[in-house]
Design a protein around this motif. Sequence first.
Motif, PDB file in Angstrom:
ATOM      1  N   MET A 106      -9.792   7.887  -8.903  1.00 33.64           N
ATOM      2  CA  MET A 106      -9.873   7.528  -8.001  1.00 33.64           C
ATOM      3  C   MET A 106     -11.218   7.493  -7.917  1.00 33.64           C
ATOM      4  N   THR A 131      -9.472   5.256  -3.377  1.00 34.25           N
ATOM      5  CA  THR A 131      -8.739   4.306  -4.278  1.00 34.25           C
ATOM      6  C   THR A 131      -9.256   3.922  -5.097  1.00 34.25           C
ATOM      7  N   ARG A 132      -8.154   3.495  -5.899  1.00 29.15           N
ATOM      8  CA  ARG A 132      -9.557   3.082  -7.213  1.00 29.15           C
ATOM      9  C   ARG A 132      -9.667   1.563  -7.294  1.00 29.15           C
ATOM     10  N   VAL A 153       0.826  -1.111  -0.026  1.00 29.97           N
ATOM     11  CA  VAL A 153      -0.080  -0.236   0.307  1.00 29.97           C
ATOM     12  C   VAL A 153       0.574   1.328   0.371  1.00 29.97           C
ATOM     13  N   VAL A 169      -4.855   6.238  -1.718  1.00 26.31           N
ATOM     14  CA  VAL A 169      -4.013   5.245  -1.815  1.00 26.31           C
ATOM     15  C   VAL A 169      -4.072   4.177  -2.812  1.00 26.31           C
ATOM     16  N   THR A 170      -3.244   3.516  -2.871  1.00 26.11           N
ATOM     17  CA  THR A 170      -2.399   3.110  -4.349  1.00 26.11           C
ATOM     18  C   THR A 170      -2.046   1.917  -4.336  1.00 26.11           C
ATOM     19  N   ASP A 199      -6.922  -1.238  -7.768  1.00 25.44           N
ATOM     20  CA  ASP A 199      -6.020  -2.061  -7.345  1.00 25.44           C
ATOM     21  C   ASP A 199      -7.165  -2.546  -5.474  1.00 25.44           C
TER      22      ASP A 199
END
Length: 224
Positions: free
Chosen positions: A96, A125-126, A33, A57-58, A129
């Motif tokens: 995101m 996030t995505r 992370v 966050v990725t 991910d």
Amino acid sequence: SLQADSDADSISLELRKPDGTLVSFTADFKKDVKIFRALILGELEKGQSQFQALCFVTRLHHNEIIPSEAMAKLRQKNPRAVRQAEEVRGLEHLHMDVAVNFSQGGLLSPHLRNVCAEAAESIYTRQEDVRFWLEQGVDSSVFEALPEATEPSGLQRCGQVGDSGRPCICRYGLSLAWYPCLLKYCHSRDRPAPYRCGIRSCQKNYSFDFYVPRRQLCLWDEEP
């Protein structure tokens, strides 16, 4: 400032931009992370609060930055020197499309609760991910779909929206101006194997697109 914790297998980097924005980057090697946080000073005359916090966050790929044990051994000979990165890595544009539930965020990375405390309502996030982390056993309660996925007509960029109360897609760009991205290895006649003899530094720019419920939350995004 650069910090490494070889026990937690993590690295953190913090820098202040000329406009006062505080940017931090955390790499958690144990959980794959990486966390970007921006504390953006508010424009009080525009009715904003003192500062606005964002967290992105990725997934961390291990070749993006040097290992934590190598970072922990770095020593700076001249702390006042202004350093230029040896390599400029290309701009990474990230859409995101998922929110991270702050109360469950510790299940994704123990660093999230600390780093993103001020951005509890703005952690993004995505989808791609999320799929990776779910396969690693992270609980799905950590993630929530954002409203943009259910908007039938698609949302405009915030720079194109006149009404400050309308939802839109916000864009925020940040730059890591200098960080140790690779280890250098040297060869010598005395040693049969190559040995570590320094670091390579990089600069990397990121651009994040994310949903905001009100244009008021994205006043910096003036571009069409």
